[in-house]
Design an enzyme around this catalytic site. Structure first.
Site, PDB file in Angstrom:
ATOM      1  CG  ASP A  90      -1.600   1.237   1.315  1.00  0.00           C
ATOM      2  OD1 ASP A  90      -2.291   1.540   0.350  1.00  0.00           O
ATOM      3  OD2 ASP A  90      -1.435   1.919   2.371  1.00  0.00           O
ATOM      4  CG  ASP A 120      -1.029   2.579   6.960  1.00  0.00           C
ATOM      5  OD1 ASP A 120      -1.466   2.264   5.740  1.00  0.00           O
ATOM      6  OD2 ASP A 120      -1.103   3.589   7.596  1.00  0.00           O
ATOM      7  CG  ASP A 126      -4.125  -0.958   3.566  1.00  0.00           C
ATOM      8  OD1 ASP A 126      -4.705  -0.893   2.414  1.00  0.00           O
ATOM      9  OD2 ASP A 126      -3.372  -0.220   4.266  1.00  0.00           O
TER      10      ASP A 126
END
Length: 655
Positions: free
Chosen positions: A359, A553, A557
């Site tokens: 990410d 994080d 996610d």
């Protein structure tokens, strides 16, 4: 090997015996209990007494003193010498046999010792259990050393908190402090609970949580985590999480749960030991009995001695202890570097990963957005900035925090906003003075039919648009910096054989492209919702041979972390949901820790297999020598204890 750990409770101590939990897998649950996990004088007393008597008996035999007495005198003397080390083992063997667990190392050692006494080899009968017990003490020291990195986490959880009560403070148990209470932390004290700083600036040492030695400077309103060490001045903190959900408590729970998740190798060895122990016991019996069919003259005592040698060397302790200890050592070494691995199975899985998906926000970048510019469009509602600030105040997204903080810093009045509804990865919908409000990504607003005018100020930047009452009012232009050393971490991952590295983000493609170019990632996608990321990962997993890790994080996610073969979460800035879902948690919030985690996993695997080959190789060799009458009980005892000690020492060198 039996562990004589002095617990503060009465629960049974686990052993390496077949069917029992490996002693290396028991993690202390409270600080008081951890303080009692040390070798006491009682552990040594029996072994020292037996050692002195064995040495005295050997010297007496050499000088011929026993010749003055009948043979029973020597047996009686060595019988007394046997009691301090033999009685605990025999007692445990009988307890297990009474429960139907016959084939354990306690039974093997007891039989070998009694057999030696039967044929008159009294010193060897004592030595079998003496060296077995000495091996336990060395093993216990190794287990405590392997625990030390994890147990040190217990020391960062304070037992008390200073609750601010008007102009005074009173000392209370951290569990009795409620959310929104204010606590005071003096210089040199550890923070007992998570919260936000409400009094000036502070310097905090977060090394116990993150592994980073550089103190962090925090200002009013910044988040402070339990376990941080206050190295500056007296500070007041407004509590945001209760004791049960504080950072340190969650870390301890994660580490404790880690010991329950076994690696494949560990599970195999424990299943193998259940078959191996009765098998070698049968072989030892065959070594004694079968030769009578063809050996002439057959001397029972000679072949019994060979069978005893076979029995002693066959004890599976080196395997059953050192392998779990290897994985436990790997988890402990990772914890020392601020990497929480939730089980030995994830260390193994990490070595198989060939594709890593990152990410962007909060993972490769700091996730600490700052509003760099406000852009207002013609016809905008006069208080659109205040409305946007109030809407974003109710979101946990880093971008929303940046917008809310910026509006607060401008000193603008609070706008009336109700009915907030967050759409993960897109934005927030609300109502202000009867007008529908949308605050979110440009792509989301375009889906809703609101096209923001193009602007050179937004190229490569994160943009949040604001729509009030159907009118496009303006946008916040934000910047987020790439973490230092990310490009080096990406290159190190490539050097370690990670063939494919991908970056996904909900940001616009030009923003994602700028970050990808800066860190050296060639495959990336932008404008992705949580469902899009999960679908992308599923497509990757469907490709033959792909073993996938995802690093993220945020709460958005969590689906991707759960879907990946190995989910890796940022533990400092990451959301609670992401941390709970992930298999590995990086407390220092830096991708470079993934490289360290792979290194530790690789070292752990090497140590485990070295121990397997070492233990099996030496045991098979000495078994053959014993059956042939070449090896004696002394050699069998030294080989068994020596192999166990070498395996243990090899396991605890993981760093």
């Amino acid at each position: 090997m039996l562990l004589h750990l002095h617990h503060s409770t009465d629960e049974p101590v686990p052993t390496c015996g077949c069917g029992a939990d490996a002693c290396a897998n028991k993690i202390p649950e409270t600080q008081a209990r951890a303080k009692t996990l040390s070798i006491q004088w009682d552990d040594y007393r029996g072994s020292l007494l037996t050692s002195l008597m064995l040495i005295s008996g050997t010297l007496a035999s050499y000088l011929g003193w026993f010749g003055l007495f009948d043979a029973w005198a020597m047996g009686f003397f060595y019988g007394i010498a046997w009691l301090p080390v033999g009685y605990p083992v025999l007692k445990k063997a009988l307890q297990l046999v009474s429960r139907g667990d016959v084939f354990t190392e306690f039974t093997l050692m007891s039989l070998a010792s009694f057999g030696a006494f039967y044929i008159g080899e009294y010193p060897e009968g004592v030595a079998v259990l003496l060296f077995y017990t000495v091996g336990e003490l060395f093993q216990e020291a190794a287990v405590r050393r392997a625990r030390s990195n994890i147990r040190s986490l217990l020391d960062v959880r304070p037992d008390t908190a200073r609750l601010v009560d008007g102009d005074n403070t009173r000392t209370v148990n951290p569990a009795d402090v409620s959310i929104s209470d204010t606590i005071r932390v003096l210089a040199g004290e550890r923070v007992p609970l998570d919260g936000v700083l409400v009094s000036g600036n502070a310097v905090m040492d977060a090394s116990a949580l993150t592994g980073e030695s550089v103190p962090v400077n925090l200002g009013q309103g910044d988040e402070i985590l339990s376990g941080m060490l206050n190295v500056s001045r007296v500070v007041d903190i407004k509590v945001t999480r209760d004791f049960k959900h504080s950072t340190v408590t969650r870390i301890l729970e994660l580490v404790q749960d880690a010991s329950q998740r076994k690696a494949r190798t560990e599970l195999f060895i424990r299943r193998f030991a259940r078959v191996y122990t009765p098998m070698v016991t049968l072989l030892a019996a065959m070594v004694v009995i079968l030769p009578m069919l063809w050996v002439d003259p057959y001397v029972f005592d000679d072949w019994l001695y060979r069978g005893l040698v076979f029995l002693v060397i066959s004890c599976p302790c080196a395997l059953v202890i050192s392998i779990p200890l290897g994985y436990f050592g790997g988890i402990g070494a990772a914890s020392h570097h601020g990497i929480l691995v939730k089980g030995g199975n994830y260390l193994d899985a990490l070595l198989k990963v060939n594709t890593i998906v990152f990410d962007k926000t909060g993972t490769l970048t700091h996730g600490k957005f700052q509003v760099e510019k406000l852009v207002q469009f013609p016809g905008a509602v006069s208080n659109w900035v205040e409305i946007a600030g109030e809407v974003e105040r109710h979101s946990n997204h880093p971008i929303a925090h940046a917008v809310s903080n910026h509006v607060h810093d401008l000193g603008l009045p609070t706008a009336p906003v109700i009915g907030m509804h967050e759409i993960p990865g897109k934005g927030v919908r609300a109502v202000s003075d009867g007008r529908e409000v949308f605050v979110g990504s440009v792509s989301w607003l375009e889906e809703l039919g609101f096209l923001l005018p193009p602007s050179d100020d937004t190229l490569g930047k994160t943009t949040i648009g604001v729509v009030v009452g159907g009118m496009i009012c303006g946008m916040f232009v934000l910047g987020d910096q790439v973490r230092d050393g990310v490009s080096d971490a990406i290159q190190s991952l490539r050097n370690r054989g990670i063939a494919r590295i991908v970056m996904l983000s909900g940001d616009r493609r030009d923003v994602v492209q700028r970050v990808a170019n800066e860190v050296g990632i060639t495959e990336y996608c932008g404008v992705m919702l949580p469902a899009d990321k999960a679908a992308y990962l599923q497509d990757l997993k469907n490709e033959p041979g792909t073993i996938l890790a995802f690093v993220g994080d945020g709460i958005n996610d969590a689906p991707s972390l759960a879907l990946a073969d190995v989910g890796i979460a940022m533990g400092g800035l990451g959301s609670d949901v992401a941390i709970e879902t992930a298999d590995i948690v990086l407390q220092n919030d830096h991708p470079k820790s993934i490289v360290k985690a792979i290194h530790i996993a690789e070292l752990t695997r090497n140590v485990v297999w070295q121990n397997i080959f070492l233990a099996m190789g030496v045991k098979i060799l000495v078994m053959i020598m014993g059956a042939m009458g070449i090896a004696t009980l002394w050699e069998a005892v030294f080989a068994d204890v020596g192999v166990a000690l070498l395996a243990i020492l090899n396991a605890v060198r993981i760093r």
